[in-house]
Motif scaffolding. Structure first.
Motif, mmCIF file in Angstrom:
data_model
loop_
_atom_site.group_PDB
_atom_site.id
_atom_site.type_symbol
_atom_site.label_atom_id
_atom_site.label_comp_id
_atom_site.label_asym_id
_atom_site.label_seq_id
_atom_site.Cartn_x
_atom_site.Cartn_y
_atom_site.Cartn_z
ATOM 1 N N ALA A 173 0.838 -1.201 0.000
ATOM 2 C CA ALA A 173 0.000 0.000 0.000
ATOM 3 C C ALA A 173 0.874 1.252 0.000
ATOM 4 O O ALA A 173 0.591 2.222 -0.722
ATOM 5 C CB ALA A 173 -0.937 -0.005 1.205
ATOM 6 N N GLU A 174 1.930 1.241 0.769
ATOM 7 C CA GLU A 174 2.849 2.384 0.811
ATOM 8 C C GLU A 174 3.603 2.512 -0.507
ATOM 9 O O GLU A 174 3.808 3.621 -1.020
ATOM 10 C CB GLU A 174 3.830 2.229 1.980
ATOM 11 N N ALA A 175 3.990 1.389 -1.080
ATOM 12 C CA ALA A 175 4.658 1.414 -2.386
ATOM 13 C C ALA A 175 3.729 2.022 -3.432
ATOM 14 O O ALA A 175 4.147 2.866 -4.237
ATOM 15 C CB ALA A 175 5.078 0.007 -2.798
ATOM 16 N N ALA A 176 2.455 1.617 -3.426
ATOM 17 C CA ALA A 176 1.482 2.157 -4.380
ATOM 18 C C ALA A 176 1.342 3.660 -4.221
ATOM 19 O O ALA A 176 1.242 4.402 -5.207
ATOM 20 C CB ALA A 176 0.130 1.471 -4.202
ATOM 21 N N ARG A 177 1.360 4.118 -2.980
ATOM 22 C CA ARG A 177 1.241 5.562 -2.725
ATOM 23 C C ARG A 177 2.412 6.323 -3.343
ATOM 24 O O ARG A 177 2.229 7.347 -3.998
ATOM 25 C CB ARG A 177 1.181 5.815 -1.210
ATOM 26 N N TRP A 178 3.608 5.811 -3.187
ATOM 27 C CA TRP A 178 4.791 6.483 -3.738
ATOM 28 C C TRP A 178 4.854 6.355 -5.257
ATOM 29 O O TRP A 178 5.254 7.277 -5.962
ATOM 30 C CB TRP A 178 6.068 5.956 -3.083
ATOM 31 N N TRP A 179 4.462 5.190 -5.779
ATOM 32 C CA TRP A 179 4.436 5.037 -7.237
ATOM 33 C C TRP A 179 3.421 5.987 -7.854
ATOM 34 O O TRP A 179 3.634 6.515 -8.925
ATOM 35 C CB TRP A 179 4.135 3.596 -7.630
ATOM 36 N N GLU A 180 2.296 6.179 -7.161
ATOM 37 C CA GLU A 180 1.275 7.118 -7.647
ATOM 38 C C GLU A 180 1.839 8.535 -7.716
ATOM 39 O O GLU A 180 1.633 9.250 -8.697
ATOM 40 C CB GLU A 180 0.040 7.078 -6.743
ATOM 41 N N LYS A 181 2.564 8.932 -6.688
ATOM 42 C CA LYS A 181 3.182 10.272 -6.694
ATOM 43 C C LYS A 181 4.167 10.414 -7.854
ATOM 44 O O LYS A 181 4.166 11.419 -8.558
ATOM 45 C CB LYS A 181 3.904 10.535 -5.371
ATOM 46 N N ALA A 182 4.986 9.402 -8.052
ATOM 47 C CA ALA A 182 5.964 9.449 -9.145
ATOM 48 C C ALA A 182 5.263 9.437 -10.506
ATOM 49 O O ALA A 182 5.665 10.141 -11.433
ATOM 50 C CB ALA A 182 6.940 8.284 -9.035
ATOM 51 N N ALA A 183 4.191 8.664 -10.614
ATOM 52 C CA ALA A 183 3.435 8.587 -11.867
ATOM 53 C C ALA A 183 2.799 9.930 -12.203
ATOM 54 O O ALA A 183 2.765 10.336 -13.365
ATOM 55 C CB ALA A 183 2.371 7.497 -11.766
ATOM 56 N N GLN A 184 2.333 10.633 -11.191
ATOM 57 C CA GLN A 184 1.741 11.953 -11.416
ATOM 58 C C GLN A 184 2.764 12.939 -11.961
ATOM 59 O O GLN A 184 2.408 13.918 -12.591
ATOM 60 C CB GLN A 184 1.130 12.489 -10.119
ATOM 61 N N HIS A 185 4.020 12.638 -11.739
ATOM 62 C CA HIS A 185 5.098 13.493 -12.251
ATOM 63 C C HIS A 185 5.686 12.944 -13.548
ATOM 64 O O HIS A 185 6.728 13.399 -13.998
ATOM 65 C CB HIS A 185 6.186 13.670 -11.192
ATOM 66 N N GLY A 186 5.019 11.941 -14.123
ATOM 67 C CA GLY A 186 5.417 11.471 -15.441
ATOM 68 C C GLY A 186 6.297 10.238 -15.497
ATOM 69 O O GLY A 186 6.801 9.901 -16.558
ATOM 70 N N SER A 187 6.473 9.533 -14.404
ATOM 71 C CA SER A 187 7.317 8.336 -14.417
ATOM 72 C C SER A 187 6.591 7.158 -15.061
ATOM 73 O O SER A 187 5.628 6.620 -14.508
ATOM 74 C CB SER A 187 7.737 7.961 -12.993
ATOM 75 N N ASP A 188 7.059 6.764 -16.228
ATOM 76 C CA ASP A 188 6.451 5.635 -16.936
ATOM 77 C C ASP A 188 6.645 4.320 -16.181
ATOM 78 O O ASP A 188 5.764 3.466 -16.166
ATOM 79 C CB ASP A 188 7.034 5.514 -18.343
ATOM 80 N N TRP A 189 7.806 4.164 -15.549
ATOM 81 C CA TRP A 189 8.047 2.930 -14.793
ATOM 82 C C TRP A 189 7.129 2.849 -13.585
ATOM 83 O O TRP A 189 6.680 1.770 -13.201
ATOM 84 C CB TRP A 189 9.515 2.804 -14.385
ATOM 85 N N SER A 190 6.816 3.971 -12.977
ATOM 86 C CA SER A 190 5.876 3.962 -11.853
ATOM 87 C C SER A 190 4.484 3.573 -12.332
ATOM 88 O O SER A 190 3.766 2.832 -11.661
ATOM 89 C CB SER A 190 5.830 5.327 -11.172
ATOM 90 N N ARG A 191 4.090 4.070 -13.496
ATOM 91 C CA ARG A 191 2.801 3.675 -14.089
ATOM 92 C C ARG A 191 2.774 2.156 -14.297
ATOM 93 O O ARG A 191 1.778 1.497 -14.007
ATOM 94 C CB ARG A 191 2.572 4.364 -15.424
ATOM 95 N N TYR A 192 3.867 1.634 -14.833
ATOM 96 C CA TYR A 192 3.930 0.189 -15.060
ATOM 97 C C TYR A 192 3.818 -0.570 -13.731
ATOM 98 O O TYR A 192 3.049 -1.534 -13.620
ATOM 99 C CB TYR A 192 5.230 -0.198 -15.784
ATOM 100 N N GLN A 193 4.571 -0.140 -12.728
ATOM 101 C CA GLN A 193 4.543 -0.823 -11.427
ATOM 102 C C GLN A 193 3.147 -0.754 -10.799
ATOM 103 O O GLN A 193 2.681 -1.729 -10.212
ATOM 104 C CB GLN A 193 5.589 -0.231 -10.479
ATOM 105 N N LEU A 194 2.479 0.399 -10.915
ATOM 106 C CA LEU A 194 1.119 0.512 -10.400
ATOM 107 C C LEU A 194 0.179 -0.436 -11.139
ATOM 108 O O LEU A 194 -0.640 -1.116 -10.523
ATOM 109 C CB LEU A 194 0.609 1.954 -10.563
ATOM 110 N N GLY A 195 0.301 -0.457 -12.462
ATOM 111 C CA GLY A 195 -0.536 -1.347 -13.247
ATOM 112 C C GLY A 195 -0.336 -2.798 -12.866
ATOM 113 O O GLY A 195 -1.293 -3.566 -12.708
ATOM 114 N N LYS A 196 0.904 -3.172 -12.685
ATOM 115 C CA LYS A 196 1.233 -4.542 -12.293
ATOM 116 C C LYS A 196 0.661 -4.863 -10.914
ATOM 117 O O LYS A 196 0.077 -5.924 -10.696
ATOM 118 C CB LYS A 196 2.750 -4.724 -12.293
ATOM 119 N N LEU A 197 0.812 -3.940 -9.993
ATOM 120 C CA LEU A 197 0.309 -4.133 -8.629
ATOM 121 C C LEU A 197 -1.209 -4.278 -8.627
ATOM 122 O O LEU A 197 -1.759 -5.183 -7.987
ATOM 123 C CB LEU A 197 0.742 -2.959 -7.749
#
Length: 115
Positions: free
Chosen positions: A7-31
């Motif tokens: 849950a904490e990882a998802a929160r941080w990946w979401e923040k990074a994704a909002q700033h344009g991180s494609d890898w964070s988007r991928y990790q969120l999608g996978k999760l």
């Protein structure tokens, strides 16, 4: 020695994704596609994030992995949900492009050199 906290990882990946991180988007999608302790499986959210990640370009982008996983998730969703998430993701991508264009347009122009 650190306990995994999805849950904490998802929160941080979401923040990074909002700033344009494609890898964070991928990790969120996978999760969201797999679900984990503290993160409920949600194929709609998974598809949204994977669709955006699959539009990434560049040598080190998650594009190939995102497309592969997105196609698996798509099979589990109905046509209506796929269409809705594609529309939402396309709107997000259009907004991102506009913001990027505005930032580029508003950059300070270099002063001309004296003669």
């Amino acid at each position: 020695g650190v306990t995994k906290n999805h849950a904490e990882a998802a929160r941080w990946w979401e923040k990074a994704a909002q700033h344009g991180s494609d890898w964070s988007r991928y990790q969120l999608g996978k999760l969201y596609a797999e679900g984990a302790d503290g993160v409920e499986k949600d194929n709609r959210k998974a598809y949204f994030h994977l669709y955006i990640a699959s539009s990434a370009d560049g040598q080190n982008s998650p594009r190939t992995s995102a497309i592969e996983l997105r196609e698996k998730v798509e099979k589990e969703l109905g046509n209506y949900d796929v269409a809705q998430e594609k529309k939402r993701a396309d709107e997000w991508l259009t907004t991102l492009k506009e913001i990027t264009r505005q930032k580029t347009k508003n950059r300070a122009k270099p002063l001309p050199l004296p003669d």
